[in-house]
Design an enzyme around this catalytic site. Structure first.
Site, PDB file in Angstrom:
ATOM      1  N   GLY A  29       0.816  -1.213   0.000  1.00 56.15           N
ATOM      2  CA  GLY A  29       0.000   0.000   0.000  1.00 56.15           C
ATOM      3  C   GLY A  29       0.843   1.254   0.000  1.00 56.15           C
ATOM      4  O   GLY A  29       2.055   1.208  -0.208  1.00 56.15           O
ATOM      5  N   ASN A  30       0.183   2.377   0.218  1.00 49.29           N
ATOM      6  CA  ASN A  30       0.898   3.652   0.313  1.00 49.29           C
ATOM      7  C   ASN A  30       0.218   4.534   1.354  1.00 49.29           C
ATOM      8  O   ASN A  30      -0.822   4.181   1.896  1.00 49.29           O
ATOM      9  CB  ASN A  30       0.967   4.327  -1.061  1.00 49.29           C
ATOM     10  CG  ASN A  30      -0.400   4.666  -1.606  1.00 49.29           C
ATOM     11  OD1 ASN A  30      -1.087   5.551  -1.104  1.00 49.29           O
ATOM     12  ND2 ASN A  30      -0.828   3.940  -2.648  1.00 49.29           N
ATOM     13  N   ARG A  31       0.808   5.690   1.617  1.00 46.80           N
ATOM     14  CA  ARG A  31       0.368   6.534   2.723  1.00 46.80           C
ATOM     15  C   ARG A  31      -0.688   7.564   2.361  1.00 46.80           C
ATOM     16  O   ARG A  31      -0.943   8.481   3.123  1.00 46.80           O
ATOM     17  CB  ARG A  31       1.571   7.253   3.336  1.00 46.80           C
ATOM     18  CG  ARG A  31       2.578   6.318   3.945  1.00 46.80           C
ATOM     19  CD  ARG A  31       3.669   7.089   4.675  1.00 46.80           C
ATOM     20  NE  ARG A  31       4.757   6.226   5.071  1.00 46.80           N
ATOM     21  CZ  ARG A  31       4.706   5.407   6.114  1.00 46.80           C
ATOM     22  NH1 ARG A  31       3.634   5.363   6.867  1.00 46.80           N
ATOM     23  NH2 ARG A  31       5.736   4.624   6.397  1.00 46.80           N
ATOM     24  N   SER A  32      -1.310   7.442   1.198  1.00 47.76           N
ATOM     25  CA  SER A  32      -2.318   8.437   0.830  1.00 47.76           C
ATOM     26  C   SER A  32      -3.518   8.370   1.775  1.00 47.76           C
ATOM     27  O   SER A  32      -4.053   7.299   2.055  1.00 47.76           O
ATOM     28  CB  SER A  32      -2.783   8.185  -0.605  1.00 47.76           C
ATOM     29  OG  SER A  32      -3.848   9.056  -0.910  1.00 47.76           O
TER      30      SER A  32
END
Ligand code: C5P
Length: 225
Positions: A29-32
């Site tokens: 995933g990512n931190r958005s």
């Protein structure tokens, strides 16, 4: 006073960050946070638009009046966007879409074997923005991308705008605690017409309103750029 310059328009916005499953419990995933996309939705609604929000893994309450479509992965997002783009006067890709996904998703939870970790092989995800902009179904649709750059923001942004074929590219400088997961955002918006508009640091709603100003100025929206 808010302009009702988006009245009668249908706007499709993506928000959040995709999750690419490794097995039933793990993902890449990512931190958005989804805050910028949700701010775009709220401000577009306030300016009279009908809004469809394709939302990936966002833990915020949706702006009242938005139609929300929840997705998990990049491929789910692509399906949701392509299925809904036909009526959209503008598509704004504010989501952080994973460039790569695990080539295979394990059916069961991957276990420690004692032989050390198994490598996770990656496959490339479809580039939704590129597809939207280069395989258009309506020539009058305004396609807006977002890009996070850490260095050579303008040069990299210009190259990306050209490569992706979008009408506007909102370029954020990231790193050192900027943009991801924060309340404020600052950007330069590059136009396919060669324009560059600086948006000073401020709330994500303010940046969203400036983006709508630029969208409303596109010829497809009756503006004279
Ligand atoms: O290439 P890069 O990831 O920097 O481009 C960012 C822009 O492209 C964002 O608007 C993002 O939503 C979009 N994107 C996409 N599909 C991908 C990767 C990025 O639509 N697979």
């Amino acid at each position: 006073d808010l302009p009702a310059d988006l009245a009668g328009r249908h706007i499709l916005i993506t928000a959040g960050g995709t999750r690419e499953p490794i097995d039933p419990v793990r993902f890449i995933g990512n931190r958005s946070s989804g805050r910028q996309g949700y701010a775009l939705a709220a401000t577009a609604l306030a300016r009279g638009a009908r809004v469809t929000l394709v939302s990936a893994n966002v833990f915020l309450s949706a702006p009242a009046g938005a139609e929300v479509v929840s997705v998990g992965s990049a491929r789910e997002m692509r399906e949701a966007v392509l299925a809904r783009r036909g009526t959209a006067d503008a598509v704004v890709m504010a989501a952080a879409v994973a460039d790569f996904r695990p080539a295979e998703t394990a059916a069961g939870k991957i276990k420690k074997t004692g032989d050390g970790p198994a490598p996770v092989e990656l496959a490339e995800n479809p580039d939704i923005l590129l597809e939207l902009a280069t395989e258009r179904t309506r020539p009058d649709q305004v396609v807006v991308g977002f890009a996070a750059e850490t260095d050579d923001v303008l040069a990299n942004g210009r190259a990306k705008l050209k490569r992706k074929g979008c009408d506007l590219l909102v370029v954020n400088q990231v790193g050192e605690g900027r943009a991801f997961g924060t309340e404020d955002n600052q950007a330069v918006v590059l136009g396919a017409d060669g324009s560059a508009t600086e948006i000073p640091n401020g709330p994500k709603e303010d940046l969203a309103d400036r983006v709508w100003d630029l969208v409303a100025r596109q010829t497809a929206f009756g503006g004279t750029p």
